[in-house]
Scaffold this motif. Sequence first.
Motif, PDB file in Angstrom:
ATOM      1  N   GLY A  14     -39.549 -18.728  -6.671  1.00 30.62           N
ATOM      2  CA  GLY A  14     -40.272 -17.482  -6.338  1.00 30.62           C
ATOM      3  C   GLY A  14     -41.626 -17.801  -5.721  1.00 30.62           C
ATOM      4  O   GLY A  14     -42.031 -17.208  -4.728  1.00 30.62           O
ATOM      5  N   ASP A  15     -42.313 -18.785  -6.297  1.00 35.98           N
ATOM      6  CA  ASP A  15     -43.656 -19.101  -5.791  1.00 35.98           C
ATOM      7  C   ASP A  15     -43.563 -19.619  -4.359  1.00 35.98           C
ATOM      8  O   ASP A  15     -44.364 -19.275  -3.511  1.00 35.98           O
ATOM      9  CB  ASP A  15     -44.306 -20.185  -6.652  1.00 35.98           C
ATOM     10  N   ILE A  16     -42.552 -20.441  -4.118  1.00 37.78           N
ATOM     11  CA  ILE A  16     -42.422 -21.013  -2.760  1.00 37.78           C
ATOM     12  C   ILE A  16     -42.235 -19.875  -1.764  1.00 37.78           C
ATOM     13  O   ILE A  16     -42.887 -19.778  -0.751  1.00 37.78           O
ATOM     14  CB  ILE A  16     -41.203 -21.971  -2.687  1.00 37.78           C
ATOM     15  N   GLN A  17     -41.400 -18.912  -2.186  1.00 34.43           N
ATOM     16  CA  GLN A  17     -41.105 -17.783  -1.267  1.00 34.43           C
ATOM     17  C   GLN A  17     -42.377 -16.983  -1.053  1.00 34.43           C
ATOM     18  O   GLN A  17     -42.703 -16.595   0.061  1.00 34.43           O
ATOM     19  CB  GLN A  17     -40.006 -16.931  -1.912  1.00 34.43           C
ATOM     20  N   VAL A  18     -43.180 -16.810  -2.119  1.00 36.03           N
ATOM     21  CA  VAL A  18     -44.437 -16.059  -1.967  1.00 36.03           C
ATOM     22  C   VAL A  18     -45.356 -16.799  -1.011  1.00 36.03           C
ATOM     23  O   VAL A  18     -45.861 -16.240  -0.047  1.00 36.03           O
ATOM     24  CB  VAL A  18     -45.145 -15.906  -3.347  1.00 36.03           C
TER      25      VAL A  18
END
Length: 283
Positions: free
Chosen positions: A15-19
């Motif tokens: 999720g963080d990477i996508q953010v």
Amino acid sequence: MAKNKTEKEEEYGAGDIQVLKGLEHVRKRPAMYIGDISTRGLHHLAYEVIDNAIDEALAGYCDKITLTINKNGSVTVTDNGRGIPTDIHPTEKISALEVVMTQLNAGGKFNRDSYKVSGGLHGVGVSVVNALSEYLEAEIVRDGKVYYQKYKRGAPEAKVKVIGNAKKTGTKVTFYPDSEIFKVINFKYETIEERLRELAYLNKDLSISIKDDREKDKEAEFHFKGGLVDFVKYLDESEKSISGKPIFISGDRENVQVEVAFQYNESYNDNTYTFVNNINTHE
Ligand code: 28F
């Protein structure tokens, strides 16, 4: 050979990477999100935040919005709505506030029926403002507490924290545009004031105020209970009406509300303004 995950990588989930990818794309292609990076795009940052407060008013929970241009050139917008939710998001495992502030199109506008009556940058969301700001601070008053989170170019500095207690509810967003993105980062008081005046005419139950702390005596408060009728009087104030007070018509078809106000004056030119969901449809 699998690469050993560094400690840092352990902390970052998918999720963080996508953010980070999302916010990175906004910073790489800002014009795709706010039209351009000229002074017009700069003012769009303020309009996006304002429109989120307007959304809360359209949803029926807010009747007072304030905007302050602070001494250091940052802008603070407040509303007395419900306050952006701060509970831990079921799937993202982070505060709903952080989801709204860091994930593109997470502002809920797309899955709220208020979208049908709210405008703005076609709802790119406040995360775009966050990504294009050197810093952004969100202060949410809700559930008797004051929640706070600060971001640097869109990335949270720390988890959402409680910084106090309060009875009211509402949302306060302060942002400082990033000079790495915008050549000019100083806001023009008159430009914002004009848009806020227009929004107050278009939303008659709303009180909207503006204050410029960079200069003395630059402030205004707008609340037009007459709505579009007051707007027509204002637009035509230099002419003499030959139709008495403005004519007002309103109605709705298939859940679409329409309001019309007009008057005739003695001149030969006519001014027609049209708006859809608070957006001035110039064409
Ligand atoms: C200063 C700018 O941004 N005001 C806002 C709200 C209220 C809610 C909300 C906003 C995320 C996914 C729903 C609260 N309680 N002013 C603002 N006020 N966003 S932005 O929800 C976003 C959620 O969808 C809100 C219950 N429902 C909505």
